[in-house]
Design an enzyme around this catalytic site. Structure first.
Site, PDB file in Angstrom:
ATOM      1  N   TYR A   1      -2.953  -0.199   9.891  1.00  0.00           N
ATOM      2  CA  TYR A   1      -2.934  -0.608   8.479  1.00  0.00           C
ATOM      3  C   TYR A   1      -1.609  -0.169   7.841  1.00  0.00           C
ATOM      4  CZ  TYR A   1      -4.196  -1.053   3.574  1.00  0.00           C
ATOM      5  OH  TYR A   1      -4.202  -1.401   2.246  1.00  0.00           O
TER       6      TYR A   1
ATOM      7  N   SER B   1       0.854  -1.192   0.000  1.00  0.00           N
ATOM      8  CA  SER B   1       0.000   0.000   0.000  1.00  0.00           C
ATOM      9  C   SER B   1       0.889   1.241   0.000  1.00  0.00           C
ATOM     10  CB  SER B   1      -0.875  -0.005   1.250  1.00  0.00           C
ATOM     11  OG  SER B   1      -1.502   1.237   1.418  1.00  0.00           O
TER      12      SER B   1
HETATM   13  N1  LIG Z   1      -8.312  -0.923  -2.681  1.00  0.00           N
HETATM   14  C1  LIG Z   1      -7.281  -0.131  -2.468  1.00  0.00           C
HETATM   15  O1  LIG Z   1      -7.341   1.095  -2.717  1.00  0.00           O
HETATM   16  C2  LIG Z   1      -5.991  -0.696  -1.951  1.00  0.00           C
HETATM   17  C3  LIG Z   1      -4.878   0.147  -1.921  1.00  0.00           C
HETATM   18  C4  LIG Z   1      -3.672  -0.357  -1.454  1.00  0.00           C
HETATM   19  C5  LIG Z   1      -3.589  -1.673  -1.011  1.00  0.00           C
HETATM   20  N2  LIG Z   1      -4.701  -2.479  -1.044  1.00  0.00           N
HETATM   21  C6  LIG Z   1      -4.539  -3.865  -0.607  1.00  0.00           C
HETATM   22  O2  LIG Z   1      -5.062  -4.719  -1.599  1.00  0.00           O
HETATM   23  C7  LIG Z   1      -5.481  -5.950  -1.004  1.00  0.00           C
HETATM   24  C8  LIG Z   1      -6.908  -6.251  -1.459  1.00  0.00           C
HETATM   25  O3  LIG Z   1      -7.748  -5.215  -0.924  1.00  0.00           O
HETATM   26  P1  LIG Z   1      -9.139  -4.798  -1.573  1.00  0.00           P
HETATM   27  O4  LIG Z   1      -9.123  -3.335  -1.681  1.00  0.00           O
HETATM   28  O5  LIG Z   1      -9.426  -5.652  -2.723  1.00  0.00           O
HETATM   29  O6  LIG Z   1     -10.086  -5.118  -0.306  1.00  0.00           O
HETATM   30  P2  LIG Z   1     -11.382  -6.012  -0.121  1.00  0.00           P
HETATM   31  O7  LIG Z   1     -12.274  -5.876  -1.301  1.00  0.00           O
HETATM   32  O8  LIG Z   1     -11.884  -5.652   1.223  1.00  0.00           O
HETATM   33  O9  LIG Z   1     -10.788  -7.492  -0.094  1.00  0.00           O
HETATM   34  C9  LIG Z   1     -10.059  -7.959   1.001  1.00  0.00           C
HETATM   35  C10 LIG Z   1      -9.964  -9.465   0.874  1.00  0.00           C
HETATM   36  O10 LIG Z   1      -9.241  -9.983   1.990  1.00  0.00           O
HETATM   37  C11 LIG Z   1      -9.955 -11.101   2.499  1.00  0.00           C
HETATM   38  N3  LIG Z   1      -9.681 -11.296   3.913  1.00  0.00           N
HETATM   39  C12 LIG Z   1      -9.702 -10.361   4.899  1.00  0.00           C
HETATM   40  N4  LIG Z   1      -9.473 -10.932   6.086  1.00  0.00           N
HETATM   41  C13 LIG Z   1      -9.295 -12.270   5.851  1.00  0.00           C
HETATM   42  C14 LIG Z   1      -9.053 -13.392   6.682  1.00  0.00           C
HETATM   43  N5  LIG Z   1      -8.940 -13.280   8.011  1.00  0.00           N
HETATM   44  N6  LIG Z   1      -8.928 -14.604   6.093  1.00  0.00           N
HETATM   45  C15 LIG Z   1      -9.072 -14.746   4.760  1.00  0.00           C
HETATM   46  N7  LIG Z   1      -9.294 -13.718   3.918  1.00  0.00           N
HETATM   47  C16 LIG Z   1      -9.426 -12.499   4.472  1.00  0.00           C
HETATM   48  C17 LIG Z   1     -11.415 -10.724   2.264  1.00  0.00           C
HETATM   49  O11 LIG Z   1     -12.239 -11.881   2.227  1.00  0.00           O
HETATM   50  P3  LIG Z   1     -13.324 -12.286   3.345  1.00  0.00           P
HETATM   51  O12 LIG Z   1     -13.899 -11.013   3.894  1.00  0.00           O
HETATM   52  O13 LIG Z   1     -14.295 -13.117   2.567  1.00  0.00           O
HETATM   53  O14 LIG Z   1     -12.542 -13.065   4.327  1.00  0.00           O
HETATM   54  C18 LIG Z   1     -11.339 -10.128   0.865  1.00  0.00           C
HETATM   55  O15 LIG Z   1     -11.379 -11.131  -0.113  1.00  0.00           O
HETATM   56  C19 LIG Z   1      -5.344  -5.763   0.506  1.00  0.00           C
HETATM   57  O16 LIG Z   1      -4.149  -6.359   0.944  1.00  0.00           O
HETATM   58  C20 LIG Z   1      -5.288  -4.246   0.651  1.00  0.00           C
HETATM   59  O17 LIG Z   1      -4.598  -3.886   1.816  1.00  0.00           O
HETATM   60  C21 LIG Z   1      -5.892  -2.009  -1.502  1.00  0.00           C
END
Ligand SMILES: NC(=O)c1ccc[n+]([C@@H]2O[C@H](COP(=O)([O-])OP(=O)(O)OC[C@H]3O[C@@H](n4cnc5c(N)ncnc54)[C@H](OP(=O)(O)O)[C@@H]3O)[C@@H](O)[C@H]2O)c1
Length: 244
Positions: free
Chosen positions: A149, A136
């Protein structure tokens, strides 16, 4: 372009992980994905070749959940690519107000669970498997009110650096940049998601790095936004580096 690749993606029930599963599968890879919500995983795989995609509902925060993932992962071993995309956001509050339970939980999911799951997966990896950590912007430089985070993504960067020094295959950090997903909407409720790249927009670097023998150096850090619109299969340039 990935028909010879066996890929494990965590966090496949939503957002970026969901798009990774769909795009890797569309390129012919065998994909195993995991997340807690089975309903989300089933939505992800709608329309995909079900012979090539395995879903594993599991909580990677628990030892049992990680063991379930590792057991199922034997079905796609040797694994060529692991993308650690699952992540937890936690509260957006100043450090002074940060709740202790959330502090431990967010670190546990974003760092400890990644490490412990990766330990279990290591015997199932091909000797030169590619490892991609999803970082991130605030993991590269912290910002106020991003709390654990930001701290945990910085720790993830450290974990990836150590792994890059130890592991025979390439290890990369990819920062998606602000992307329209449920996590981003929770973090920035006043933001119009239409102003952000969609998960599909930021896929080129993730696709390129999953291809066999990318020439990027192990330990490199990428910003996915630098590759929006790039052809993942020819030359992708960004961060001042050439990958291709
Ligand atoms: N979107 C952004 O702007 C952004 C920016 C920088 C970095 N990121 C990173 O990108 C990655 C994906 O994020 P996203 O934005 O796509 O978020 P998201 O839509 O909230 O997806 C997060 C995923 O993580 C899974 N997860 C969370 N806790 C878990 C657990 N205890 N066991 C198994 N799975 C778990 C969730 O599945 P369940 O809820 O079904 O468990 C979901 O599939 C993350 O690492 C995030 O930090 C995102």
């Amino acid at each position: 372009m990935l028909s010879d690749r066996s890929i494990l993606v965590t966090g496949g029930s939503s957002g970026i992980g969901r798009e990774l599963v769909r795009q890797y599968a569309a390129q012919g890879a065998r994909v195993l994905t995991t997340a807690r919500r089975e309903s989300g995983l089933l939505e992800t795989i709608q329309g995909l070749d079900l012979e090539r995609v395995i879903t594993v509902p599991a909580d990677i925060g628990s030892r049992t959940g990680r063991e379930i993932v590792a057991t199922e992962a034997m079905r796609i071993s040797p694994i060529d690519v692991v993308v650690h995309a699952a992540g937890a956001l936690g509260p957006k509050v100043p450090l002074a107000d940060y709740p202790e339970a959330a502090w431990h939980e967010v670190f546990h999911i974003n760092v400890t669970a990644v490490h412990l799951l990766h330990q279990l997966l290591t015997p199932l990896l091909s000797p030169t498997a590619t490892i991609i950590g999803v970082s991130s912007s605030v993991g590269r430089r912290g910002r106020g009110e991003w709390g654990m985070y930001a701290v945990s993504k910085s720790a993830l960067e450290g974990w990836l650096e150590v792994l890059a020094d130890e592991w025979e295959g390439p290890v990369y950090s990819v920062n998606p940049g602000g992307t329209a997903t449920p996590m981003r909407a929770e973090a920035m409720p006043d933001e119009d998601p239409a102003t952000l790249p969609a998960p599909s927009d930021i896929m080129p670097i993730f696709l390129r790095l999953a291809r066999a023998h990318p020439t990027a150096e192990s330990g490199e850090k990428f910003d996915a936004r630098d590759f929006i619109g790039a052809d993942p299969w020819t030359v992708a340039e960004g961060n001042g580096q050439t990958v291709g």
